[in-house]
Design a protein around this motif. Structure first.
Motif, PDB file in Angstrom:
ATOM      1  N   UNK A   1       5.610   8.049 -10.849  1.00 45.65           N
ATOM      2  CA  UNK A   1       6.547   9.033 -10.324  1.00 45.65           C
ATOM      3  C   UNK A   1       7.327   8.499  -9.126  1.00 45.65           C
ATOM      4  N   UNK A   2       8.109   9.387  -8.535  1.00 45.04           N
ATOM      5  CA  UNK A   2       8.820   9.027  -7.314  1.00 45.04           C
ATOM      6  C   UNK A   2       7.873   8.682  -6.189  1.00 45.04           C
ATOM      7  N   UNK A   3       6.709   9.345  -6.151  1.00 43.03           N
ATOM      8  CA  UNK A   3       5.710   8.993  -5.139  1.00 43.03           C
ATOM      9  C   UNK A   3       5.197   7.579  -5.332  1.00 43.03           C
ATOM     10  N   UNK A   4       4.998   7.173  -6.587  1.00 45.24           N
ATOM     11  CA  UNK A   4       4.540   5.815  -6.861  1.00 45.24           C
ATOM     12  C   UNK A   4       5.546   4.793  -6.344  1.00 45.24           C
ATOM     13  N   UNK A   5       6.828   5.086  -6.554  1.00 41.63           N
ATOM     14  CA  UNK A   5       7.883   4.157  -6.172  1.00 41.63           C
ATOM     15  C   UNK A   5       8.107   4.133  -4.667  1.00 41.63           C
ATOM     16  N   UNK A   6       8.121   5.298  -4.026  1.00 45.66           N
ATOM     17  CA  UNK A   6       8.488   5.383  -2.618  1.00 45.66           C
ATOM     18  C   UNK A   6       7.291   5.434  -1.675  1.00 45.66           C
ATOM     19  N   UNK A   7       6.206   6.081  -2.085  1.00 45.97           N
ATOM     20  CA  UNK A   7       5.077   6.250  -1.174  1.00 45.97           C
ATOM     21  C   UNK A   7       4.190   5.019  -1.090  1.00 45.97           C
ATOM     22  N   UNK A   8       4.059   4.273  -2.198  1.00 43.13           N
ATOM     23  CA  UNK A   8       3.167   3.113  -2.153  1.00 43.13           C
ATOM     24  C   UNK A   8       3.651   2.043  -1.170  1.00 43.13           C
ATOM     25  N   UNK A   9       4.953   1.672  -1.144  1.00 41.18           N
ATOM     26  CA  UNK A   9       5.380   0.719  -0.117  1.00 41.18           C
ATOM     27  C   UNK A   9       5.316   1.291   1.295  1.00 41.18           C
ATOM     28  N   UNK A  10       5.563   2.611   1.419  1.00 44.33           N
ATOM     29  CA  UNK A  10       5.463   3.224   2.743  1.00 44.33           C
ATOM     30  C   UNK A  10       4.016   3.214   3.226  1.00 44.33           C
ATOM     31  N   UNK A  11       3.083   3.421   2.299  1.00 46.08           N
ATOM     32  CA  UNK A  11       1.666   3.334   2.637  1.00 46.08           C
ATOM     33  C   UNK A  11       1.303   1.925   3.076  1.00 46.08           C
ATOM     34  N   UNK A  12       1.852   0.928   2.381  1.00 51.40           N
ATOM     35  CA  UNK A  12       1.611  -0.468   2.743  1.00 51.40           C
ATOM     36  C   UNK A  12       2.058  -0.747   4.172  1.00 51.40           C
ATOM     37  N   UNK A  13       3.240  -0.274   4.534  1.00 51.27           N
ATOM     38  CA  UNK A  13       3.768  -0.510   5.874  1.00 51.27           C
ATOM     39  C   UNK A  13       2.957   0.236   6.922  1.00 51.27           C
ATOM     40  N   UNK A  14       2.592   1.476   6.624  1.00 53.37           N
ATOM     41  CA  UNK A  14       1.932   2.322   7.615  1.00 53.37           C
ATOM     42  C   UNK A  14       0.458   1.978   7.797  1.00 53.37           C
ATOM     43  N   UNK A  15      -0.221   1.589   6.710  1.00 57.70           N
ATOM     44  CA  UNK A  15      -1.663   1.369   6.784  1.00 57.70           C
ATOM     45  C   UNK A  15      -2.089  -0.047   6.400  1.00 57.70           C
ATOM     46  N   UNK A  16      -1.126  -0.939   6.175  1.00 54.71           N
ATOM     47  CA  UNK A  16      -1.459  -2.323   5.861  1.00 54.71           C
ATOM     48  C   UNK A  16      -1.924  -2.509   4.430  1.00 54.71           C
ATOM     49  N   UNK A  17      -2.423  -3.718   4.145  1.00 50.60           N
ATOM     50  CA  UNK A  17      -2.865  -4.035   2.788  1.00 50.60           C
ATOM     51  C   UNK A  17      -4.021  -3.153   2.347  1.00 50.60           C
ATOM     52  N   UNK A  18      -4.905  -2.793   3.310  1.00 53.14           N
ATOM     53  CA  UNK A  18      -6.033  -1.919   2.967  1.00 53.14           C
ATOM     54  C   UNK A  18      -5.521  -0.577   2.447  1.00 53.14           C
ATOM     55  N   UNK A  19      -4.525  -0.007   3.118  1.00 53.67           N
ATOM     56  CA  UNK A  19      -3.953   1.257   2.672  1.00 53.67           C
ATOM     57  C   UNK A  19      -3.241   1.130   1.340  1.00 53.67           C
TER      58      UNK A  19
END
Length: 434
Positions: free
Chosen positions: A28-46
């Motif tokens: 979904x749109x969350x998969x496309x937009x939230x996953x990279x934002x999660x990477x930036x905000x919480x690092x590789x662990x997130x």
């Protein structure tokens, strides 16, 4: 055409096409937009945790899905099940929650589409969304499950072509070590593995994602059109395959990140398009983004419309086949029109929206588990506990962070459900002793 086919299609799905259908719903749109934002905000662990949480929740729901199908083999929607397991007041309480969360989920997907269109195309968002939502209306609003099945294979093929070919193309050109060294130089925090916020995010995301799947009408529709013996395997494979997609998409953003800083995560998307250079790959990337979001919106639009026509309008009177189609077109068209107006005015970040509504998703888990696992009709307090939990968590957002509020929402509804179970146990014991 019989409206029954709009809801359920014409055939039972095996493992392979069942996985395709579920992936078309959950990429979904969350998969496309939230996953990279999660990477930036919480690092590789997130970033890794985001992928694993989604996989875990799909696999876990698959264990429940076989029981749901076994107990309700002749049903079509989640509303059909709720009608059997709840009192009249409880049913309308839960249907209100379902309709609200479904419309909110549609809004989140449309907001994601608006962001992608704004970032990639040099056209007004209103015009882009008009074309995009018109397409979704004809596929999901009018076409229904049959049309979704016809396009699901194409959609999943585009998704995997994009997430496999584009990263490989870049890593062959630039190499893996330059990307690693560049990120270590410019963004060393991505490799920080002792980020406690990342672990809090992962833990809380389990409640949000699992609750979202538990009350997702589109996913329930797919339970009833899968072959019973293949349900658990289908959900397990879907979870494992889905986990690779946000990781692959995050790797696309790392290609842009490794040599520079950035203003915000969304500013990286136009840079990624510029960096791709190859016209074919740019076209593949754009089609991938819009195809994934359009597929998710169309699936949710079909499910929400089916819920409205069959389980809301159908309760008041039994409409003819022609009336069902009229209600279907009017309701789905109205949803698309409202989404167009709202997204053209305001497009908030999908991650913020996901966790804003996370209180509802977390609060709904225990009531839905009682409905699914128990064979008795549930009293009004069980579905109403979801509203109590979500309201309590939302109020406390004023004095605590999102994660704590979400866990509190889950705790409140769970405590109420446990009290109901304890009361039943003691009451049954008292009756047996008389």
């Amino acid at each position: 055409m019989d409206h029954h086919n709009y809801i359920s299609g014409t055939v039972k799905l095996g493992v392979s096409f069942g996985v395709v259908s579920l992936l078309a719903r959950w990429v979904t749109g969350n998969t496309i937009l939230s996953s990279p934002q999660t990477l930036i905000q919480y690092g590789l662990i997130g970033g890794i945790g985001y992928s694993l949480v989604g996989a875990f929740c799909l696999i876990l729901f698959g264990l429940l899905a076989k029981k749901i199908y076994g107990d309700f083999p002749n049903q079509q929607t989640i509303g059909d099940v709720l009608q059997q397991r709840l009192t009249a007041n409880g049913y309308w309480c839960m249907m209100t929650v379902l309709l609200f969360t479904s419309l909110c989920s549609l809004f989140i997907q449309a907001a994601g589409a608006g962001i992608v269109i704004h970032m990639i195309f040099p056209i007004p968002v209103f015009l882009g969304m008009l074309v995009f939502l018109s397409f979704c209306f004809f596929i999901g609003g009018i076409g229904g499950m049959q049309r979704l099945h016809q396009l699901a294979g194409v959609n999943v093929t585009v998704i995997f072509a994009a997430v496999l070919i584009i990263p490989v193309y870049f890593f062959i050109q630039d190499g893996i070590y330059p990307v690693y060294d560049g990120i270590k130089l410019y963004h060393p925090y991505l490799f920080y593995i002792k980020n406690t916020d990342a672990f809090w995010f992962i833990f809380t995301a389990i409640f949000v994602f699992f609750g979202q799947i538990l009350i997702d009408p589109a996913t329930w529709q797919r339970i009833f059109i899968l072959k019973k013996s293949k349900i658990r395997l289908t959900f397990a494979l879907t979870g494992l395959i889905w986990a690779t997609i946000p990781l692959a998409f995050s790797s696309l953003l790392m290609i842009v990140l490794f040599g520079k800083g950035f203003e915000n995560i969304y500013s990286l998307f136009p840079e990624l398009v510029n960096k791709i250079q190859s016209t074919v790959l740019i076209l593949l990337f754009v089609v991938f983004c819009l195809s994934a979001i359009a597929s998710a919106i169309s699936a949710e639009l079909t499910a929400t419309t089916s819920l409205f026509v069959k389980n809301i309008m159908g309760v008041f009177h039994t409409p003819t086949n022609e009336e069902k189609w009229k209600y279907t077109i009017l309701f789905s068209g109205a949803i698309c029109l409202v989404l167009l107006i709202i997204v053209a005015i305001q497009s908030p970040a999908p991650v913020k929206l996901l966790f804003f509504f996370g209180n509802i998703y977390a609060a709904i888990i225990s009531p839905m588990l009682m409905i699914i696992l128990s064979k008795k009709v549930q009293p009004f307090i069980v579905p109403f506990s979801a509203i109590i939990g979500a309201s309590g968590g939302s109020l406390l957002l004023l004095v605590m962070d999102d994660f704590a509020a979400i866990l509190l929402s889950f705790a409140l509804s769970t405590i109420i459900c446990l009290i109901v179970l304890l009361y039943r146990f003691l009451n049954n014991k008292r009756i047996a002793s008389q």
